[in-house]
Scaffold this active site. Structure first.
Site, short mmCIF file in Angstrom:
data_model
loop_
_atom_site.label_atom_id
_atom_site.label_comp_id
_atom_site.label_asym_id
_atom_site.label_seq_id
_atom_site.Cartn_x
_atom_site.Cartn_y
_atom_site.Cartn_z
CB SER A 1 38.41 51.77 38.70
OG SER A 1 37.93 51.48 40.00
CE LYS B 1 35.96 54.16 41.33
NZ LYS B 1 36.68 52.95 41.81
CB SER C 1 39.95 50.21 42.20
OG SER C 1 39.80 49.35 41.10
#
Length: 485
Positions: free
Chosen positions: A169, A89, A193
């Protein structure tokens, strides 16, 4: 003209095999890391123009793979992740590569050092394949944000239905793994997330308790509540990755059904089809011999308010501590807010109300954060522990969220999840695929005990009795005129 129907699923590739199997093949030289990395890069080239999960590819990945191949040829493998490609990420620092948190304000000068968790990955021989898109600033910019969208990477899409959301996210990490772009990815979570994108993208995720993995070098929301975790097509793959990163073994086999007692929590306001699918999974577990009983838990509003107030109070010092180590980036939260207002892209789809709320807090407000955090964490843990004891169960299970919604031009709809209670409690959560509503995956989350070792065997059992995996049929184009860049 005859309707050709939905696209066929792509054929499975090397990267779609279980990680333990890949590791054995690499050790025996039946497979090379170079071939594995090439397969991942080819899949990215093929499907990422639609899914838009990968924000940047590491140009050194082939060289990393060649180095792994030399170690395997010498019989000097560094462990089960040696030569395995991993996506990260893009709020996790990688030296010289991206690391933007999705914001154009961090897109200038990459960090000079790896985050500590990346250092551990490299020491284990893993190949850093690239960086994944995310909801900008970890979805802590606006109360009306768009999941999976960032000003740097645009809109990530669900590989099972690209007109639908991948949640966030850690949207890019979940979507990339679901679409077979890498066998493993790392994401982060403050509240939902990791587990929410895993649920709607049909993959597994482990959200460890905060502090299990180091967050140094990760763009923060709250250094108290943030945590990192792996995503993979199978829970055993994620557990293997986490075991390597923590240096401690984790259970890799399902619990015998007759030894498991689960409490099924129907979250108030959760989408009915998600609740129904969780109940069907519970029925299959009961048929296998597990005990699954309904439980009731009510989340007090003031506990939720305490948790959000603590996050807001923790955000500014956490972020500014990170920004001090990023030359060329704004140095303060006030500078971030001002730069967003000047930028031609950043605020085109939604605002930055959360950033502004955090900036307005006084030193006195921030001084209250430790007490708010302690109070919300104590109450959340008491709710969990009371439910476990009152219903005589070992773990709690709930639908992670409803199915993915259709992407539109406005803010995303409010959707109930099961992630907030364990997030406030600082307890681990394991998310596994449960089944599908039409073409859309739905997942369940398991949590309760403070030790991940107590949770994983039950989660592996739940995964085994899900409706089974499917391969996303990523179409050659997005079936929607809405592009969001």
């Amino acid at each position: 003209m005859t309707d050709p129907g939905p696209p066929a699923p792509y054929p499975p590739g090397l990267q779609d095999r279980p990680v333990a199997e890949l590791a054995r093949s690499l050790r025996s030289s039946a497979l090379t890391s170079t071939d594995l990395v090439t397969a991942c890069l080819d899949r990215i080239t093929s499907v990422d123009p639609v899914v838009r999960a990968v924000l940047a590819v590491d140009d050194t990945a082939p060289a990393q793979a060649r180095a792994a191949d030399l170690r395997h040829a010498r019989g000097a493998a560094l462990g089960p992740l040696d030569g395995i490609p991993v996506l990260l990420k893009d709020n996790i620092d990688t030296a010289g590569l991206a690391s933007t948190a999705g914001s154009r304000l961090l897109a200038g000068t990459p960090p000079a050092r790896d985050a500590e968790v990346v250092t551990r990955l490299r020491a284990a021989g893993a190949v850093v394949l690239g960086k994944t898109n995310l909801t900008e600033w970890g979805n802590f910019r606006s109360t009306r944000s768009i999941e999976g969208w960032s000003a740097v990477g645009g809109q990530t899409r669900n590989p099972y239905a690209p007109a639908h959301s991948p949640w966030g996210s850690s949207a890019g990490s979940a979507a990339a793994v679901a679409a077979g772009m890498a066998p493993l990815a790392l994401g982060t979570e403050t509240d939902g997330s990791l587990v929410c994108p895993a649920g709607v993208c049909g993959v597994a995720a482990i959200k460890p308790a905060p502090g299990t993995l180091p967050t140094a070098g990760v763009v923060p929301i709250s250094t108290v509540q943030d945590t990192l975790g792996p995503l993979a097509p199978r829970l055993a793959d994620a557990a293997l990755c986490l075991a390597v990163l923590t240096g401690r073994p984790l259970p890799a086999a399902p619990a015998p059904p007759g030894t498991v007692r689960m409490g099924l929590w129907h979250v108030k306001g959760m989408a009915p089809d998600a609740q129904e699918l969780a109940e069907r999974l519970a029925d299959r577990l009961r048929a296998a011999g597990a005990t699954v009983v309904p439980v009731e838990i009510t989340l007090p509003r003031d506990m939720l308010v305490d948790g959000l107030d603590a996050l807001c109070a923790e955000f500014r010092p956490s972020l500014e501590r990170y920004l001090r180590g990023r030359p060329g980036a704004p140095a303060t939260l006030d500078e971030v807010i001002a730069a967003n207002r000047r930028d031609p892209v950043e605020l085109t789809l939604f605002g930055q109300e959360l950033l502004e709320r955090c900036a307005e807090l006084t030193d006195g407000d921030r001084a209250l954060a430790p007490a708010l955090r302690r109070r919300s964490r104590r109450r959340a843990r008491a709710l969990i522990d009371t439910a476990l004891a009152a219903y005589g169960v070992d773990v709690l299970m709930a639908a992670t969220s409803g199915p993915a919604w259709r992407i539109d031009d406005g803010p995303d709809p409010f959707t109930r999840t099961s992630s907030t209670l364990p997030a406030l409690a600082g307890r681990p959560v394991v998310a596994v695929p449960a089944g599908f509503r039409g073409e859309l995956p739905i997942g369940v989350s398991l949590f309760g005990p403070p030790a991940l070792e107590e949770l994983l065997p039950a989660a592996l059992l739940a995964e085994r009795h899900g409706e089974g995996p499917r391969t996303p049929a990523v179409p050659p184009r997005v079936p929607s005129p809405r592009s969001r860049r």
